[in-house]
Design an enzyme around this catalytic site. Structure first.
Site, PDB file in Angstrom:
ATOM      1  N   HIS A  18      39.399  33.269  39.344  1.00  0.00           N
ATOM      2  CA  HIS A  18      39.914  33.803  39.706  1.00  0.00           C
ATOM      3  C   HIS A  18      41.265  34.946  39.735  1.00  0.00           C
ATOM      4  O   HIS A  18      41.092  36.625  40.580  1.00  0.00           O
ATOM      5  CB  HIS A  18      42.329  32.905  40.110  1.00  0.00           C
ATOM      6  CG  HIS A  18      41.870  33.028  40.974  1.00  0.00           C
ATOM      7  ND1 HIS A  18      43.062  32.780  41.872  1.00  0.00           N
ATOM      8  CD2 HIS A  18      43.952  34.268  41.102  1.00  0.00           C
ATOM      9  CE1 HIS A  18      43.899  32.966  43.148  1.00  0.00           C
ATOM     10  NE2 HIS A  18      43.933  34.290  42.254  1.00  0.00           N
ATOM     11  N   GLU A  19      41.468  35.748  38.616  1.00  0.00           N
ATOM     12  CA  GLU A  19      41.610  37.082  38.130  1.00  0.00           C
ATOM     13  C   GLU A  19      40.857  37.993  37.545  1.00  0.00           C
ATOM     14  O   GLU A  19      40.706  39.308  38.694  1.00  0.00           O
ATOM     15  CB  GLU A  19      42.122  37.290  36.786  1.00  0.00           C
ATOM     16  CG  GLU A  19      43.758  35.517  36.631  1.00  0.00           C
ATOM     17  CD  GLU A  19      44.373  36.030  37.996  1.00  0.00           C
ATOM     18  OE1 GLU A  19      45.062  37.523  37.995  1.00  0.00           O
ATOM     19  OE2 GLU A  19      45.328  35.055  38.463  1.00  0.00           O
ATOM     20  N   HIS A  22      40.198  39.566  41.905  1.00  0.00           N
ATOM     21  CA  HIS A  22      40.978  40.303  41.265  1.00  0.00           C
ATOM     22  C   HIS A  22      40.858  41.779  40.746  1.00  0.00           C
ATOM     23  O   HIS A  22      40.203  43.001  41.472  1.00  0.00           O
ATOM     24  CB  HIS A  22      42.678  39.995  41.082  1.00  0.00           C
ATOM     25  CG  HIS A  22      42.995  39.000  41.849  1.00  0.00           C
ATOM     26  ND1 HIS A  22      42.923  39.580  43.619  1.00  0.00           N
ATOM     27  CD2 HIS A  22      43.758  37.877  41.415  1.00  0.00           C
ATOM     28  CE1 HIS A  22      43.718  38.156  44.201  1.00  0.00           C
ATOM     29  NE2 HIS A  22      44.105  37.774  42.516  1.00  0.00           N
TER      30      HIS A  22
END
Length: 419
Positions: A18-19, A22
């Site tokens: 998920h990170e 980003h």
């Protein structure tokens, strides 16, 4: 111990990807990433590479990517503030020392009058001979305070300087990578275990069941029910479940021979509804085909996205209550159960969790990715961004409410599993 390791690996992987979404899109947009963190709270491990600090933190409840220009990231040098300067070969400031040591070599001292460390990059003040001087500041200059070095962030490297599309994509990339991870997990299952064909082949017949009484056996391939073609096991199950107490004519193939039998599904009550059962077991045949594995990965990912949105709809309409939600404790217990059924079931569970994490983050709630995307939508409609302080306050309130929800859900999990 095995469950703990499985939980850490699964949850850690979901947060990491998920990170990573980003992080990658921030870098693609030219945004400086200050920190890539897995977990919250006190730092356990930290490694600096380039301009980014990579950390592992104590509380394994998520993670974050801290980008330049967010959370009061900028440093302002107030007039009269005395700093130490170290210059590079181009006579540009490469280091600004706030808590300086006068004995340090090659350091100039300046009483700051004015400075711009974001756009034009300069610092002006009085030197030790009371002369007003100005120095250009290098784009990769660092500010040193109490021994800690922080790279300055020119405005064009800050999150807020980027176009609305780039900012939105950077935020959306986190949930997107969860969906991509889910696809690859399902793809791996399809490649290693095989893709279910869902052929309506009977794999077992229960004792004292209508199917056994009708002479049905293991390996029978059902082709028709009441003259209607049966192509998938789901077709067979749907027809039987909807026909409790009704006489059905089954056509099936055994050893190349077509057989017809009449079977009446018995009525079984479940969750206040009546279903038909004939007492057969099913285990789908599998096929190892790389192309079909790709289709299986995409199909399963889309299917679970739809299912989770349907469950959210039921929560909104009151068909589910907050008691049905699970937090870290509930996820841990479910992981423990899945681990007992083998690695493929655990992989399937990880893929579902990844989709769930992506969707939860897309909800238009403050402090979540979806909440930030909602503010971007307002910006697109208004033609100008929402005031940062007001947006920050909304996200702060959102974080507090989410923490309260997390406590309630965790307490419900503890009561459910330990009392």
């Amino acid at each position: 111990m095995e469950t703990t390791i499985a939980f850490i690996l699964i949850f850690g992987s979901l947060v990491f990807f998920h990170e990573l979404g980003h992080f990658i899109f921030a870098k693609r947009a030219g945004i400086m990433v200050r920190e890539f963190a897995i977990g919250f709270g006190p730092k356990i491990l930290g490694i600096t590479k380039g301009e980014t600090l990579y950390t592992l933190r104590l509380l394994p409840l998520g993670g974050y990517v801290r980008m330049a220009g967010e959370d009061m990231d900028s440093v302002e040098l107030q007039p009269g503030f005395r700093v130490g300067l170290i210059l590079n070969s181009k006579e540009e400031v490469k280091k600004i020392v706030l808590n300086h040591n006068k004995q340090q070599q090659d350091m100039l001292f300046l009483e700051t009058e004015r400075s711009d460390l974001e756009k034009d990059l300069w610092i002006e003040g009085y030197d030790e001979e009371e002369r007003l001087v100005r120095y250009n500041v290098s784009r990769d200059a660092v500010i040193v305070e109490n021994g800690k070095e922080t790279i300055i962030a020119p405005y064009d490297r800050q999150f807020g300087s980027k176009t609305l599309g780039k900012r939105a994509m950077t935020i959306f990339a986190g949930p997107l990578f969860n969906f991509i991870l889910s696809f690859f997990i399902f793809l791996a299952i399809g490649l290693l275990q095989g893709v279910p064909t869902y052929e309506p082949v009977i794999s077992g017949v229960s004792d004292d069941s209508p199917a056994l009484a009708a002479g049905m056996q293991d390996g029978d391939l059902v082709t028709k029910i009441n003259g209607q073609p049966i192509n998938k096991w789901q077709d067979l199950a749907a027809k039987v479940q909807a026909s409790a107490g009704e006489e059905l004519t089954f056509e099936y193939v055994r050893d190349g021979e077509t057989i017809n039998s009449t079977i009446t599904p018995k009525a079984v009550e479940q969750d206040g509804r009546e279903y038909g059962q004939i007492g057969v077991l099913y285990e789908s045949p599998v096929e190892k085909n790389p192309l079909k594995a790709v289709g299986f990965g995409a199909e399963q990912t889309i299917s679970w996205i739809v299912k989770i949105f349907e469950l959210l709809g039921m929560l909104v309409t009151g068909q589910f209550t907050i008691d049905a939600l699970s937090g870290p404790v509930g996820i841990y217990k479910a992981t423990e159960e899945m681990a007992q059924y083998g690695v493929f079931n655990l992989m399937n569970w990880a893929a579902i969790l990844s989709i769930n994490l992506g969707i939860m983050n897309l909800l238009p709630l403050p402090a979540l990715d979806g909440g930030r995307l909602l503010f971007f939508l307002f910006e697109a409609i208004r033609g100008k961004p929402v005031d940062r302080q007001k947006e920050g306050m909304v996200h702060f309130v959102g974080i507090m409410l989410l923490m309260v929800l997390m406590v309630v859900v965790t307490w419900n999990d503890i009561q459910r599993f330990f009392f």
